[in-house]
Design a protein around this motif. Structure first.
Motif, PDB file in Angstrom:
ATOM      1  N   GLN A  85      -4.153  -1.650  24.802  1.00 11.41           N
ATOM      2  CA  GLN A  85      -3.970  -1.478  26.278  1.00 11.41           C
ATOM      3  C   GLN A  85      -5.717  -1.908  26.714  1.00 11.41           C
ATOM      4  O   GLN A  85      -6.367  -0.819  26.499  1.00 11.41           O
ATOM      5  N   PRO A  86      -6.008  -2.681  27.669  1.00 11.12           N
ATOM      6  CA  PRO A  86      -7.502  -3.134  27.754  1.00 11.12           C
ATOM      7  C   PRO A  86      -7.792  -1.891  28.662  1.00 11.12           C
ATOM      8  O   PRO A  86      -9.053  -1.465  28.454  1.00 11.12           O
ATOM      9  N   ALA A  87      -6.952  -1.046  29.462  1.00 12.74           N
ATOM     10  CA  ALA A  87      -7.481  -0.066  30.113  1.00 12.74           C
ATOM     11  C   ALA A  87      -7.844   0.949  29.416  1.00 12.74           C
ATOM     12  O   ALA A  87      -8.776   1.912  29.735  1.00 12.74           O
ATOM     13  N   VAL A  88      -7.070   1.214  28.366  1.00 11.93           N
ATOM     14  CA  VAL A  88      -7.515   2.373  27.301  1.00 11.93           C
ATOM     15  C   VAL A  88      -8.898   1.767  26.390  1.00 11.93           C
ATOM     16  O   VAL A  88      -9.764   2.983  26.516  1.00 11.93           O
ATOM     17  N   ILE A  89      -9.099   0.742  26.163  1.00 13.80           N
ATOM     18  CA  ILE A  89     -10.224   0.262  25.502  1.00 13.80           C
ATOM     19  C   ILE A  89     -11.629   0.614  26.469  1.00 13.80           C
ATOM     20  O   ILE A  89     -12.450   1.188  26.168  1.00 13.80           O
ATOM     21  N   THR A  90     -11.457   0.239  27.897  1.00 12.81           N
ATOM     22  CA  THR A  90     -12.326   0.362  28.698  1.00 12.81           C
ATOM     23  C   THR A  90     -12.798   1.802  28.706  1.00 12.81           C
ATOM     24  O   THR A  90     -14.034   2.191  29.077  1.00 12.81           O
ATOM     25  N   ALA A  91     -11.749   2.681  28.886  1.00 13.29           N
ATOM     26  CA  ALA A  91     -12.176   3.946  29.314  1.00 13.29           C
ATOM     27  C   ALA A  91     -12.707   4.608  27.880  1.00 13.29           C
ATOM     28  O   ALA A  91     -13.574   5.468  28.075  1.00 13.29           O
ATOM     29  N   MET A  92     -12.107   4.096  27.088  1.00 14.84           N
ATOM     30  CA  MET A  92     -13.071   4.762  25.555  1.00 14.84           C
ATOM     31  C   MET A  92     -14.415   4.398  25.428  1.00 14.84           C
ATOM     32  O   MET A  92     -15.214   5.254  25.070  1.00 14.84           O
ATOM     33  N   ARG A  93     -14.680   3.243  26.109  1.00 17.24           N
ATOM     34  CA  ARG A  93     -16.193   2.702  26.085  1.00 17.24           C
ATOM     35  C   ARG A  93     -16.788   3.566  26.750  1.00 17.24           C
ATOM     36  O   ARG A  93     -18.012   3.996  26.636  1.00 17.24           O
ATOM     37  N   GLY A 103     -21.848  10.115  25.088  1.00 19.35           N
ATOM     38  CA  GLY A 103     -22.494  10.879  23.824  1.00 19.35           C
ATOM     39  C   GLY A 103     -21.173  11.472  22.850  1.00 19.35           C
ATOM     40  O   GLY A 103     -21.340  11.837  21.807  1.00 19.35           O
ATOM     41  N   GLN A 104     -19.986  11.164  23.149  1.00 17.86           N
ATOM     42  CA  GLN A 104     -18.470  11.430  22.493  1.00 17.86           C
ATOM     43  C   GLN A 104     -18.591  10.502  21.138  1.00 17.86           C
ATOM     44  O   GLN A 104     -19.048   9.306  21.267  1.00 17.86           O
ATOM     45  N   THR A 105     -18.058  11.101  19.983  1.00 17.35           N
ATOM     46  CA  THR A 105     -17.695  10.208  19.058  1.00 17.35           C
ATOM     47  C   THR A 105     -16.620   9.281  19.359  1.00 17.35           C
ATOM     48  O   THR A 105     -15.934   9.526  20.277  1.00 17.35           O
ATOM     49  N   TYR A 106     -16.479   8.467  18.274  1.00 19.40           N
ATOM     50  CA  TYR A 106     -15.399   7.382  18.561  1.00 19.40           C
ATOM     51  C   TYR A 106     -14.038   8.063  18.739  1.00 19.40           C
ATOM     52  O   TYR A 106     -13.537   7.744  19.417  1.00 19.40           O
ATOM     53  N   ALA A 107     -13.796   8.756  17.618  1.00 19.76           N
ATOM     54  CA  ALA A 107     -12.545   9.570  17.720  1.00 19.76           C
ATOM     55  C   ALA A 107     -12.224  10.463  19.017  1.00 19.76           C
ATOM     56  O   ALA A 107     -11.070  10.270  19.645  1.00 19.76           O
ATOM     57  N   ALA A 108     -13.098  11.367  19.389  1.00 17.14           N
ATOM     58  CA  ALA A 108     -13.032  12.055  20.680  1.00 17.14           C
ATOM     59  C   ALA A 108     -12.928  11.228  21.925  1.00 17.14           C
ATOM     60  O   ALA A 108     -11.965  11.312  22.784  1.00 17.14           O
ATOM     61  N   SER A 147      -7.362  13.977  13.375  1.00 18.86           N
ATOM     62  CA  SER A 147      -7.352  14.229  11.757  1.00 18.86           C
ATOM     63  C   SER A 147      -7.295  12.626  11.224  1.00 18.86           C
ATOM     64  O   SER A 147      -7.015  11.709  11.822  1.00 18.86           O
ATOM     65  N   PRO A 148      -8.245  12.596  10.074  1.00 15.13           N
ATOM     66  CA  PRO A 148      -8.495  10.995   9.799  1.00 15.13           C
ATOM     67  C   PRO A 148      -7.252  10.621   9.131  1.00 15.13           C
ATOM     68  O   PRO A 148      -7.115   9.214   9.403  1.00 15.13           O
ATOM     69  N   ASN A 149      -6.151  11.118   8.738  1.00 14.08           N
ATOM     70  CA  ASN A 149      -5.147  10.715   8.361  1.00 14.08           C
ATOM     71  C   ASN A 149      -4.084  10.242   9.508  1.00 14.08           C
ATOM     72  O   ASN A 149      -3.458   9.022   9.219  1.00 14.08           O
ATOM     73  N   LYS A 203     -24.889  13.818  17.775  1.00 13.40           N
ATOM     74  CA  LYS A 203     -23.377  14.491  18.274  1.00 13.40           C
ATOM     75  C   LYS A 203     -22.517  12.986  18.307  1.00 13.40           C
ATOM     76  O   LYS A 203     -21.132  13.019  17.822  1.00 13.40           O
ATOM     77  N   ARG A 204     -23.020  11.834  18.748  1.00 19.94           N
ATOM     78  CA  ARG A 204     -22.401  10.677  18.737  1.00 19.94           C
ATOM     79  C   ARG A 204     -21.977  10.029  17.449  1.00 19.94           C
ATOM     80  O   ARG A 204     -21.217   9.259  17.227  1.00 19.94           O
ATOM     81  N   TYR A 205     -23.103  10.129  16.716  1.00 19.58           N
ATOM     82  CA  TYR A 205     -22.957   9.061  15.171  1.00 19.58           C
ATOM     83  C   TYR A 205     -22.788  10.188  14.212  1.00 19.58           C
ATOM     84  O   TYR A 205     -23.609  11.081  13.843  1.00 19.58           O
ATOM     85  N   THR A 206     -21.578  10.118  13.537  1.00 20.34           N
ATOM     86  CA  THR A 206     -20.888  11.005  12.641  1.00 20.34           C
ATOM     87  C   THR A 206     -21.602  10.784  11.126  1.00 20.34           C
ATOM     88  O   THR A 206     -22.211   9.581  11.131  1.00 20.34           O
ATOM     89  N   ILE A 207     -21.676  11.699  10.486  1.00 21.08           N
ATOM     90  CA  ILE A 207     -22.156  11.340   9.209  1.00 21.08           C
ATOM     91  C   ILE A 207     -21.336  10.205   8.182  1.00 21.08           C
ATOM     92  O   ILE A 207     -21.802   9.445   7.767  1.00 21.08           O
TER      93      ILE A 207
END
Length: 417
Positions: free
Chosen positions: A120-128, A134-139, A158-160, A299-303
């Motif tokens: 959904q485009p709205a979800v992608i926009t909100a994620m960006r 400063g949130q990670t991609y997953a968060a 979780s990664p899985n 915080k934003r860029y994980t190991i």
């Protein structure tokens, strides 16, 4: 002739993988199992502890019928691209009916809802927008999906589960005839660092090997592996072919990054918003790869993301390259190991596959052709795998194994039943 597909790393193959294999065959009803496996570098941005042929052999000895290599341009990637590369490759084989994968929350309805939300485009926009805070991609993804699509944010913790969602998403897009089979992860968590039962995480098993070296029969690490795998790991350790770790490439990685121009560093996959400047500065402060990661982390860029970036620097893969490969998907199926059932599968695959099967590298790309020149898309993708193996070999503990061109010299392994 139908097979269940497994997208795996087997780093190393352990009892949890054996349970997954047996359950995949049982619930799918498929008599054969095909593993699409990362080669010498893994999804977390690390070298595999043992080389790809050894890991493929362990898996086939344990009951997987055929192991096909996931090209490195898909294996060292975030969940979306790793999953998509694996699904597209399985689909190209023409004999896979089901795909079985682990998840902490194997509720197909919830996984499907999350997968649909990601489109959904709205979800992608909100994620960006979340990531800008400063949130990670997953968060950021969890917050956007839960707010915009009424999907439980816990699915993304979780990664899985993240991989499971991306498998479902890729199946819907590229292979809707494949049946997804989510399977609840048994006992050990993905990140567990201790071995407390015969089902342990690969993370804990690797840690035990790094701490103690060769496995002692009867030890907790030994008991977490099929006996044939434990014996083979010990043989590799004793021969100086394992373990291979990220630290073994510290000097090479630091040399590469210190020598890279800033525009070249900015062209690496996963680099955004000035991160190349931070990594450049960190490379001149650091004396090891672990220090490089520590100086670059935020915080934003994980190991994990940073590890993937430095592996791309090591392998010299670029954003532009990967964008082209993401369009085409896997262009060949590189065979690593097989048993008697796998031999039967290969005959069937050769009649139905929509991409070439590679059993001899030089039939598709010679060492002379690897030199600068005009390569076809297939050759360019294959050249990345060959280069990755040449570099990986430099991490073997015993220098006798560090010669290059191993992809030209090693044939698929036939493991008799």
């Amino acid at each position: 002739m139908k097979a269940v597909g497994l997208i795996v790393e087997y780093n190393p193959f352990h009892n949890g993988h054996l349970w997954h294999l047996n359950e995949a065959k049982r619930i799918s009803g498929a008599p054969f199992a095909i593993g699409v496996m990362s080669g010498n570098f893994t999804q977390r941005g690390e070298p595999a502890m043992t080389d790809k042929w050894s890991r493929a052999a362990m898996a086939v000895k344990a009951g997987v019928d055929l192991i096909v290599e996931l090209p490195v341009v898909f294996s060292v990637r975030s969940a979306q691209y790793f999953a998509t590369g694996g699904i597209r490759l399985l689909n190209h084989l023409g004999v896979v009916s089901h795909v079985c994968f682990g998840a902490e929350m194997p509720d197909m309805a919830k996984l499907l809802a999350a997968a649909n939300a990601l489109n959904q485009p709205a979800v992608i926009t909100a994620m960006r927008e979340q990531m800008k805070t400063g949130q990670t991609y997953a968060a950021s993804l969890a917050a956007a999906v839960s707010a915009r699509a009424s999907v439980d944010a816990g699915l993304f913790q979780s990664p899985n589960n993240l991989l499971a969602i991306e498998y479902v998403r890729a199946i819907n897009t590229y292979a809707p005839q494949l049946v997804p089979l989510p399977l609840k992860r048994l006992a050990a968590d993905y990140h567990d660092s201790l071995i407390t039962s015969p089902i342990a995480s690969a993370t804990a098993i690797r840690a035990a090997i790094l701490q103690k070296g060769a496995l002692s029969p009867g030890s907790t690490a030994w008991q977490a592996l099929p006996p044939s795998c434990a014996r083979q790991i010990n043989e590799l350790i004793n021969a100086g072919k394992a373990p291979v770790t990220l630290a073994d490439f510290s000097n090479i990685i630091l040399a590469k990054i210190r020598a890279m121009r800033l525009d070249a560093l900015a062209g690496l996959p996963d680099i955004t918003e000035g991160l190349h400047n931070k990594i450049n500065q960190a490379a001149f402060k650091a004396t090891t790869v672990q220090e490089l990661l520590a100086h670059s982390k935020s915080k934003r860029y994980t190991i994990t993301r940073l590890q993937r970036i430095i592996i791309h620097a090591l392998l010299e893969t670029t954003k532009d390259q990967l964008a082209q490969f993401d369009q085409s998907g896997p262009l060949y199926a590189r065979i690593l190991a097989f048993n008697n059932n796998g031999r039967r599968l290969l005959k069937e695959i050769s009649q139905h596959a929509t991409i070439p099967l590679i059993t001899k590298t030089a039939h598709y790309l010679t060492s002379k052709q690897q030199q600068p020149g005009s390569l076809s898309p297939l050759q360019a993708m294959l050249a990345c795998d060959i280069s990755a193996t040449d570099i990986y070999a430099l991490g073997f503990p015993n220098p006798v194994w560090r010669a290059g061109n191993q992809d030209y010299q090693t044939s698929p392994l036939y493991i008799a039943d």
